[in-house]
Design an enzyme around this catalytic site. Structure first.
Site, PDB file in Angstrom:
ATOM      1  CB  VAL A  15       5.717  -3.984  -0.050  1.00 45.50           C
ATOM      2  CG1 VAL A  15       7.067  -3.759  -0.713  1.00 45.50           C
ATOM      3  CG2 VAL A  15       5.887  -4.570   1.324  1.00 45.50           C
ATOM      4  CB  ALA A  16       4.703  -2.987  -4.390  1.00 44.54           C
ATOM      5  CG  MET A  17      -1.973  -1.621  -5.413  1.00 40.74           C
ATOM      6  SD  MET A  17      -2.521  -3.254  -4.847  1.00 40.74           S
ATOM      7  CE  MET A  17      -3.661  -3.671  -6.155  1.00 40.74           C
ATOM      8  CD  GLU A  18      -1.257  -6.065  -8.220  1.00 41.03           C
ATOM      9  OE1 GLU A  18      -0.602  -5.623  -7.261  1.00 41.03           O
ATOM     10  OE2 GLU A  18      -2.041  -7.014  -8.129  1.00 41.03           O
ATOM     11  CG  ASN A  19      -2.538   1.085  -8.392  1.00 41.61           C
ATOM     12  OD1 ASN A  19      -3.514   0.561  -7.893  1.00 41.61           O
ATOM     13  ND2 ASN A  19      -1.583   1.653  -7.675  1.00 41.61           N
ATOM     14  CG  HIS A  42       5.568  -9.493  -7.606  1.00 40.75           C
ATOM     15  ND1 HIS A  42       5.519 -10.872  -7.498  1.00 40.75           N
ATOM     16  CD2 HIS A  42       4.375  -9.034  -7.162  1.00 40.75           C
ATOM     17  CE1 HIS A  42       4.338 -11.221  -7.006  1.00 40.75           C
ATOM     18  NE2 HIS A  42       3.623 -10.123  -6.789  1.00 40.75           N
ATOM     19  CD  GLU A  43       3.739  -5.059  -7.276  1.00 39.71           C
ATOM     20  OE1 GLU A  43       2.557  -5.112  -7.638  1.00 39.71           O
ATOM     21  OE2 GLU A  43       4.175  -5.708  -6.310  1.00 39.71           O
ATOM     22  CD  GLU A  65      -0.192 -11.390  -5.369  1.00 38.25           C
ATOM     23  OE1 GLU A  65       0.952 -11.399  -5.841  1.00 38.25           O
ATOM     24  OE2 GLU A  65      -0.867 -10.352  -5.272  1.00 38.25           O
TER      25      GLU A  65
HETATM   26 ZN   LIG Z   1       1.720  -9.653  -6.255  1.00 39.52          ZN
END
Ligand SMILES: [Zn+2]
Length: 403
Positions: A15-19, A42-43, A65
């Site tokens: 869904v998403a990635m916090e680069n 969240h990211e 997380e």
């Molecule tokens: Zn997360």
């Protein structure tokens, strides 16, 4: 500083990635209003929890997380209110308890500190417990501190203390007890039933959940509507008229559909009436709403809405919007439809997802799990090896997750 978001095509595997400074988010969620909002927050929270201070081992992903989820909910509480945040939390904790009913309270997957033994697929370590049981433990620490604003200061100082370092859970706990020496004196780590050791290495549900009663104004109408639709006959039209779902938030509609999934099987009359009352709303562009309605359609074998499943699975090719539907199709009487759609769309699927769907559709030809095996059927929702009943399979809320 500058923080950008890039929206990725529907086949992006998560869904998403916090680069750092460049968050990746899947474009399929753009129409899902508050789900997009939560993912962005969240990211951004991962900028501190996960990126500035990183878990030293994959066995303690909850440090990233659980803390990021707690920070995300502190932000939404301040920005959008306590009721909204409690509603979003109830949707997620519902999913956690749904998963526990499938896995059982003794599943090692439900531990915060998991064991990364040879043969364990790392993807199984990213599950709802990492997020939500981790969130509950951080909420418990906040509760112990006596005041969430006091705990905000603790978190800020924790970041200053450990920034650009890798930590283990004991680092967080030792720092917490040094920060609140009165809690160390009160031996909070040993409180019966709430021992820190039990939190970290015990199986089963969180020993503590935060008070979510502030969500009652938003959750109450959902519960009332579920009661009306929960019997074998459709409710009286006059009784449901006051509930205007077009004014509800996405999380309210999602909670309603999740709980109707829990109520399934529903009678054909109830499904027909639900479809007649709400199908234009459920069949909009909001994929989080749409997939839950389609799961209801599949689990209740409601043939009039079958064409919608076909068009949905042709449009959405991410893990979170395919795996729950494929699992439900295979568990019911519509496996042939799932196989047909898979062959039509497989060239557009990410290779990992293609392998996962092959395992769901053709389990007898799948390779026995080993160190090199592909990802499990549902990254955020590992299932037991025995086939669950349709009512026990993944719901959309548990199928995909942010990183
Ligand atoms: Zn997360």
């Amino acid at each position: 500083g500058r923080c950008d978001i890039v929206f990725l095509p529907p086949c992006f595997p998560i869904v998403a990635m916090e680069n750092p400074c460049l968050t990746f988010i899947i474009a399929s969620i753009m129409e899902s209003s508050e789900f997009l909002l939560i993912d962005v927050i969240h990211e951004i929270a991962h900028g501190w929890f996960g990126n500035a201070v990183t878990n030293a081992t994959w066995e303690e992903m909850w440090l990233s997380e659980g803390l990021a989820t707690y920070a995300q909910r502190r932000i939404t509480t301040e920005a959008y209110g306590e009721a909204f945040t409690c509603l979003e939390t109830v949707v997620r904790l519902d999913a956690l308890h749904r998963q526990l009913r499938v896995l059982g309270d003794n599943s090692p997957v439900s531990k915060l500190q998991v064991k990364f033994d040879p043969g364990v697929n790392p993807s199984t370590l990213m599950n709802l417990f990492t997020y939500e049981k981790g969130f509950c433990f951080v909420s418990y620490l906040s509760e112990l501190s006596g005041d969430c604003r006091h705990f905000d200061h603790f978190l800020r100082d924790y970041i200053l203390e450990f920034k650009f370092k890798s930590v283990v859970a004991q680092d967080l706990i030792d720092y917490f007890l040094r920060y609140f020496p009165e809690l160390q004196d009160a031996a909070v780590t040993q409180r019966e039933g709430l021992e820190f050791e039990r939190w970290l290495s015990g199986c089963g549900p969180p020993p503590f959940e935060p008070d979510l009663s502030a969500g009652a104004t938003l959750i109450g109408p959902v519960q009332d509507l579920c009661k009306l639709w929960g019997s074998s006959a459709p409710p009286d039209r006059q009784a449901v008229t006051p509930f205007d779902l077009s004014t509800w938030s996405t999380f309210q509609v999602v909670l309603f559909l999740d709980r109707m999934l829990d109520h399934s099987p529903l009678s054909h009359e109830v499904m027909g009436s639900l479809s007649g009352s709400y199908s234009s709303l459920f069949d909009g562009l909001n994929a989080e709403v749409q997939i839950r309605w389609l799961q209801l359609v599949v689990r209740n074998t409601f043939y009039p809405d079958l064409p919608r499943i076909r068009s949905f699975l042709h449009k959405h090719t991410s893990r979170m919007y395919t795996v729950p539907l494929y699992e439900d199709l295979v568990a019911g009487v519509m496996k042939c439809i799932a196989v047909e759609i898979f062959y039509q769309t497989q060239q557009r699927l990410h290779p990992n997802l293609r392998r996962t769907l092959q395992q769901i559709l053709f389990p007898s030809s799948s390779v026995t799990a080993n160190q090199n095996s592909p990802a499990p059927p549902t990254v955020a929702h590992p299932l037991p090896s025995s086939s669950p009943t349709p009512a026990a399979t993944a719901t959309a809320s548990a199928a995909g997750t942010t990183a």
